[in-house]
Design an enzyme around this catalytic site. Structure first.
Site, PDB file in Angstrom:
ATOM      1  N   TRP A 303       4.585  -7.711 -52.780  1.00  0.00           N
ATOM      2  CA  TRP A 303       4.592  -6.862 -53.984  1.00  0.00           C
ATOM      3  C   TRP A 303       4.277  -5.413 -53.632  1.00  0.00           C
ATOM      4  CZ3 TRP A 303      -0.117  -5.503 -57.142  1.00  0.00           C
ATOM      5  CH2 TRP A 303      -1.282  -5.549 -56.360  1.00  0.00           C
ATOM      6  N   GLU A 428      -7.567 -11.125 -54.442  1.00  0.00           N
ATOM      7  CA  GLU A 428      -7.402 -12.410 -53.775  1.00  0.00           C
ATOM      8  C   GLU A 428      -8.727 -13.087 -53.426  1.00  0.00           C
ATOM      9  OE1 GLU A 428      -4.900 -11.307 -50.538  1.00  0.00           O
ATOM     10  OE2 GLU A 428      -3.065 -11.381 -51.740  1.00  0.00           O
ATOM     11  N   LYS A 525     -11.673  -8.277 -53.694  1.00  0.00           N
ATOM     12  CA  LYS A 525     -11.071  -7.761 -52.468  1.00  0.00           C
ATOM     13  C   LYS A 525     -10.474  -6.380 -52.697  1.00  0.00           C
ATOM     14  CE  LYS A 525      -7.585  -9.009 -48.987  1.00  0.00           C
ATOM     15  NZ  LYS A 525      -6.450  -9.921 -48.680  1.00  0.00           N
ATOM     16  N   GLN A 526      -9.940  -6.164 -53.892  1.00  0.00           N
ATOM     17  CA  GLN A 526      -9.231  -4.919 -54.177  1.00  0.00           C
ATOM     18  C   GLN A 526      -9.126  -4.716 -55.686  1.00  0.00           C
ATOM     19  OE1 GLN A 526      -5.901  -7.021 -52.262  1.00  0.00           O
ATOM     20  NE2 GLN A 526      -4.579  -5.934 -53.695  1.00  0.00           N
TER      21      GLN A 526
END
Length: 661
Positions: A303, A428, A525-526
């Site tokens: 993505w 994630e 994670k982000q």
């Protein structure tokens, strides 16, 4: 001009792998790592062709229906740079001096090396090289060999060498051995399992000549790789002139000038340089997570392309953007097969892969990231909005329809609204949850866009009503007590991660903790919810509260994270924080901030650094009336920025300087 020249002094980490990555050259079809002429310890030379992969069956200890069936790994092909130089009984093997000068303005790399024999005789090797953007099948080299402190009979052998498979004992799920067995037949090579073929035509050099002290021998080599057995007669100097012209045209539109920060200026130009180099141009290939500079992530497309890379191309190089989007159009039939295999309607695009088939062996952080469908739809929508290319959207609209059909099939209506369960969002470190905010937001946008296109083209009338209803009734969780957007139905009830007790060497967490340990905690994670806020900025006060809650829980273990947080900080007027995030994004590979640039560039972050400047500091956005607008969010560390964008075939120049000047 100096800001366009990259040297070893600019690198924060000059280990062999980093040099090979940062100075790598590519043209969207062919990529070559910048390994030294004489192989060093830990060298990982290699060349890659975009979309040329080998497949192998995924072996599961416990298999289940619908799991991905095969790995796909971009093949590391040839060492095109190693040279053997010797006297009668001595090899020039000891590196004495090394200089690299990458001219990003022309796409040409110049290198100077001094090598010595065991007895102290020294030779200078000067190499000029480039991957041609005029003829993408060509890697061109010009060699100059000079005797520095001796005279004698020199033997030079310079041939391409197939890189044989090697075992890498390092544990890192982001890397997989890319060398593979190939079948060679005359000027053709074929992969064993995927049955893909390439043709090659290589100039070989094997000569012996006398050199006096200070004398130079020059020779040119042209390496050609093609999917078809068709090669043109080419001239090195002609290709070089064409290369300089093509790069001049690129920089005329795509350059960003940062006034007042030379380090970031060079960093952003390096990022834009690599973005231009690694993007597929043929509609059959896309943009690998590491570009064509290394074997990290197996050369897979994610993505990343739609959400982090395409905005740059859409606003500055729309033809390349169109090619990248065409890849998704051409893979639609495979995406429809995948949805059918999982017993859903419409199309489900793969989380990762090359051929269009799903290759993620770990479905909780792979197939479950259904937001890929919404990401792709968003990219087509942005392309149409910025370019006005309605004809392409007319041809591609089935992508939007089929992804909308998937959401209707996968989600369901409840007393709370239209819900989407068992998904994984961009974060994630949180998997298989219900009503991930980002996923629902992207699905809603996908459904609205499908409804809009159905009305425009007077088709799918009954079906489009369901798309509109699902979009209107999309459920978004909200904590009324804390006034925080829920990342998903369960995140706010989890135990916070103990950051104080986590050693620095245990980041990224994915390399040191089992997923079950990570998934049960509040840790990101982000950017996830905040990424949705960046795309759909609706309430600045809500954005601020969500940022205050989610950012401290974010590890930024993913290179995709910092740029988004930087844009959010800019929009909130948090200039110091915005500058810090942007700085990390702009020089991530230059300074090797993630510690793994040796595996290849962080392409998504490079696109993210453009977002940080244009979406963040320059505040590019669309008004509620659909008009393009900017806002000055320049931090005080930067005096001014200057750049161009293409909007509906018109080039707009943008200049911002410090507020109050």
């Amino acid at each position: 001009m100096q800001d366009f020249i990259l040297t070893l002094a600019d690198l924060g980490n000059t280990n062999t792998g980093n040099i090979e990555t940062i100075f790598a050259q590519a043209n969207g079809f062919l990529g070559v790592r910048a390994s030294g002429p004489v192989l060093e310890k830990n060298a990982t030379p290699g060349s890659f062709v975009n979309g040329f992969y080998e497949s192998n069956e995924i072996i599961y200890g416990e298999n289940a229906y619908g799991y991905a069936k095969n790995h796909e790994t971009m093949v590391k092909l040839f060492d095109l740079r190693t040279i053997e130089i010797s006297l009668i009984d001595e090899m020039f093997s000891k590196l004495v001096q090394r200089e690299l000068f990458l001219n990003m303005k022309t796409g040409i790399l110049n290198e100077n090396y001094v090598y010595a024999t065991p007895s102290g005789k020294q030779i200078k090797i000067s190499l000029e090289s480039f991957t041609s953007h005029a003829n993408r099948h060509v890697y061109a080299q010009k060699w100059n060999i000079t005797a520095l402190n001796f005279e004698g009979n020199i033997r030079v052998i310079k041939n391409a060498k197939h890189i044989a498979p090697a075992v890498d004992s390092e544990f890192d799920p982001r890397v997989r051995e890319a060398s593979t067995k190939l079948v060679f037949e005359k000027n053709k090579l074929t992969t064993v399992n995927s049955n893909l073929s390439l043709y090659f035509k290589f100039d070989e050099y094997n000569d012996e000549f006398e050199l006096n002290k200070g004398q130079t021998q020059e020779f040119v080599q042209l390496y050609q790789l093609s999917r078809e057995n068709l090669f043109l007669d080419i001239d090195y100097d002609d290709l070089k002139v064409q290369q300089e012209h093509i790069f001049q045209e690129f920089w005329d539109v795509s350059d960003i000038e940062i006034i007042g920060d030379d380090r970031l200026q060079k960093g952003i130009r390096l990022n834009l340089y690599h973005l231009f180099n690694s993007a597929g141009r043929d509609g059959k290939t896309n943009f690998a997570a590491k570009g064509l500079t290394g074997e990290g992530y197996e050369g897979h497309y994610f993505w990343d392309t739609e959400m982090y890379l395409l905005p740059f191309f859409i606003y500055t190089q729309p033809d390349i953007a169109k090619s990248l989007l065409s890849y998704r159009v051409n893979q639609l039939s495979i995406a429809k097969e995948r949805a059918k295999e999982l017993d859903f309607k419409g199309a489900l695009y793969p989380w990762r892969g090359i051929s269009g088939h799903e290759t993620s062996a770990y479905y909780p952080a792979g197939t479950a990231q259904l937001h890929i469908n919404g990401d792709i739809s968003y990219a087509f929508q942005l392309y149409e909005k910025v370019t006005g290319d309605h004809e392409f959207i007319a041809l591609a609209r089935d992508v939007i329809y089929e992804t909308a059909r998937f959401w209707i099939s996968y989600g369901f209506h409840s007393s709370r609204g239209f819900e989407i369960h068992e998904v994984t969002g961009p974060d994630e470190y949180t998997a298989l949850v219900n009503n991930n905010y980002y996923t629902n937001k992207m699905a809603q946008n996908n459904l609205y866009y499908a409804y809009e296109l159905a009305k425009r083209f007077d088709e799918n009338e009954k079906e489009s009503i369901f798309w509109q209803q699902a979009a209107k009734q999309m459920y978004f969780g909200y904590d009324n007590k804390r006034k925080i957007t829920q990342q998903d139905d369960s995140f706010l009830s989890k135990e916070p991660w103990d950051f104080d007790e986590t050693p620095l060497q245990n980041y990224p967490l994915l390399l040191h903790y089992h997923p079950m340990k990570i998934y049960k905690h509040q840790v990101l994670k982000q950017a996830d919810t905040l990424l949705a806020h960046m795309l759909f900025a609706e309430d600045i006060e809500q954005m601020a509260r969500d940022c205050d809650f989610y950012e401290p829980l974010t590890t930024h273990d993913s290179s995709l994270s910092r740029a988004v947080h930087g844009v959010i900080a800019s929009r909130l007027g948090r200039d110091k924080q915005a500058y810090s995030f942007f700085s990390d994004s702009a020089i991530m590979d230059l300074a090797d901030i993630q510690g793994n640039a040796a595996h290849g560039i962080h392409a998504a972050n490079m696109g993210g650094s453009w977002l940080g400047l244009v979406y963040g500091f320059a505040g590019l956005h669309f008004t509620s009336e659909g008009e393009l607008a900017f806002e000055n969010h320049l931090p005080r560390e930067i005096q001014a920025i200057k750049f161009k964008i293409k909007y509906k075939n018109e080039i707009k120049e943008v200049f911002f300087e410090q507020k109050g000047k």
